[in-house]
Scaffold this active site. Structure first.
Site, mmCIF file in Angstrom:
data_model
loop_
_atom_site.group_PDB
_atom_site.id
_atom_site.type_symbol
_atom_site.label_atom_id
_atom_site.label_comp_id
_atom_site.label_asym_id
_atom_site.label_seq_id
_atom_site.Cartn_x
_atom_site.Cartn_y
_atom_site.Cartn_z
ATOM 1 N N GLY A 39 -19.175 1.116 6.789
ATOM 2 C CA GLY A 39 -19.057 2.390 7.489
ATOM 3 C C GLY A 39 -19.454 2.378 8.950
ATOM 4 O O GLY A 39 -19.868 3.400 9.485
ATOM 5 N N ARG A 51 -3.703 6.540 -10.507
ATOM 6 C CA ARG A 51 -3.901 6.721 -9.059
ATOM 7 C C ARG A 51 -3.688 8.187 -8.686
ATOM 8 O O ARG A 51 -4.421 8.757 -7.870
ATOM 9 C CB ARG A 51 -2.865 5.833 -8.349
ATOM 10 C CG ARG A 51 -3.111 5.586 -6.893
ATOM 11 C CD ARG A 51 -2.097 4.595 -6.333
ATOM 12 N NE ARG A 51 -2.272 3.254 -6.826
ATOM 13 C CZ ARG A 51 -3.208 2.396 -6.425
ATOM 14 N NH1 ARG A 51 -4.078 2.747 -5.488
ATOM 15 N NH2 ARG A 51 -3.300 1.194 -6.920
ATOM 16 N N ASN A 75 -5.836 5.747 10.519
ATOM 17 C CA ASN A 75 -6.533 4.554 10.032
ATOM 18 C C ASN A 75 -6.816 3.657 11.224
ATOM 19 O O ASN A 75 -6.145 3.743 12.254
ATOM 20 C CB ASN A 75 -5.658 3.795 9.023
ATOM 21 C CG ASN A 75 -6.383 2.590 8.440
ATOM 22 O OD1 ASN A 75 -7.578 2.650 8.154
ATOM 23 N ND2 ASN A 75 -5.672 1.485 8.278
ATOM 24 N N HIS A 92 -7.252 -0.521 12.073
ATOM 25 C CA HIS A 92 -6.969 -1.828 11.492
ATOM 26 C C HIS A 92 -7.324 -2.888 12.534
ATOM 27 O O HIS A 92 -6.953 -2.752 13.709
ATOM 28 C CB HIS A 92 -5.481 -1.906 11.116
ATOM 29 C CG HIS A 92 -5.113 -3.176 10.419
ATOM 30 N ND1 HIS A 92 -5.402 -3.407 9.096
ATOM 31 C CD2 HIS A 92 -4.493 -4.289 10.879
ATOM 32 C CE1 HIS A 92 -4.967 -4.614 8.756
ATOM 33 N NE2 HIS A 92 -4.401 -5.168 9.813
ATOM 34 N N ASP A 132 -0.331 0.069 6.457
ATOM 35 C CA ASP A 132 -0.511 -0.441 7.833
ATOM 36 C C ASP A 132 0.777 -0.395 8.662
ATOM 37 O O ASP A 132 0.942 -1.198 9.600
ATOM 38 C CB ASP A 132 -1.044 -1.896 7.827
ATOM 39 C CG ASP A 132 -2.433 -2.009 7.204
ATOM 40 O OD1 ASP A 132 -3.162 -1.005 7.197
ATOM 41 O OD2 ASP A 132 -2.772 -3.105 6.727
HETATM 42 C C1 GRF Z 1 -12.918 -2.457 10.050
HETATM 43 O O1 GRF Z 1 -12.683 -3.717 10.613
HETATM 44 C C2 GRF Z 1 -11.655 -1.655 10.008
HETATM 45 O O2 GRF Z 1 -10.798 -1.907 11.069
HETATM 46 C C3 GRF Z 1 -11.013 -2.120 8.721
HETATM 47 O O3 GRF Z 1 -12.079 -2.308 7.827
HETATM 48 C C4 GRF Z 1 -13.277 -2.562 8.569
HETATM 49 C C5 GRF Z 1 -14.258 -1.526 8.157
HETATM 50 O O4 GRF Z 1 -15.512 -1.717 8.766
HETATM 51 N N1 GRF Z 1 -10.015 -1.189 8.265
HETATM 52 P P1 GRF Z 1 -16.567 -0.550 8.752
HETATM 53 O O5 GRF Z 1 -16.784 -0.166 7.289
HETATM 54 O O6 GRF Z 1 -16.021 0.574 9.560
HETATM 55 O O7 GRF Z 1 -17.808 -1.137 9.346
#
Ligand code: GRF
Length: 199
Positions: free
Chosen positions: A15, A68, A110, A112, A148
């Site tokens: 998080g 789901r 999101n 990524h 994604d």
């Molecule tokens: C991050 O690298 C994010 O881009 C990816 O998962 C990771 C989560 O890290 N989707 P965090 O839980 O926010 O520290």
């Protein structure tokens, strides 16, 4: 002052992006407030961070749901109790049912850790190293039903350095993630970006 947009964050683990959003939203002129954090893992460390800051938290294990669709329906119910305008995924490691994804399309972001459309899916930092890329970065994008693949809102780039491992690269990218995500959410909350559904 205009009303702040109500934002729920979905996590599965550490998080740190969630924390960056919570910290950014403390500013009086930030256009969004974080109204709840949901995790599909009861033990996600990020829940403690949010709870300690007085933010509503909830968690549910998908293992207790027959499908789901039923799991996502419960997530939806929680988001409704928080009256969320937008959803930010921050390391949320669960694929959505189509109904949920479509319901939130245009209102869900999101982040990524790659320069999408390169290196979708798992272990994008390792994918970038394996491909011999000279740079990587992070992408904040709209969430659409395809993983994604939603349009990009913003990206930040980092160099890939000699001797990088997936971990050192991930660390360098994460610094940029924590800048990019609050910036992208602010753009969304101010109405400066909208998903173009025609593309
Ligand atoms: C991050 O690298 C994010 O881009 C990816 O998962 C990771 C989560 O890290 N989707 P965090 O839980 O926010 O520290």
């Amino acid at each position: 002052m205009t009303t702040k947009k109500r934002v729920a964050i979905l996590i599965s683990g550490r998080g740190s992006n969630m924390a960056a959003l919570i910290e950014a939203a403390k500013a009086s002129d930030y256009p969004a407030e974080i109204v709840g954090v949901f995790s599909n893992k009861d033990a996600a460390p990020g829940l403690d961070f949010a709870r300690a800051r007085g933010i509503a938290v909830a968690s549910l294990s998908h293992k207790n749901f027959a499908s789901r669709e039923l799991f996502d329906a419960e997530v939806e119910r929680i988001l409704q109790t928080w009256n969320a305008d937008f959803v930010c995924l921050a390391g949320y490691m669960r694929i959505f049912s189509n109904a949920f994804a479509e319901r939130w399309t245009g209102r869900m972001l999101n982040i990524h850790p790659s320069l999408l459309p390169r290196h979708k899916g798992l272990h994008p930092q390792q994918q970038a190293l394996d491909a011999g890329d000279s740079e990587s970065g992070c992408t904040v994008h709209w969430v659409t039903p395809e993983l994604d693949a939603g349009p990009t809102i913003l990206q930040r780039r980092v160099p890939i350095l000699p001797g990088d491992t997936a971990d050192t690269l991930a660390e360098r990218i994460l610094v940029e993630e924590h800048i990019a995500y609050p910036q992208a959410l602010a753009m969304l909350a101010r109405g400066e970006v909208a998903l173009d559904r025609s593309i």
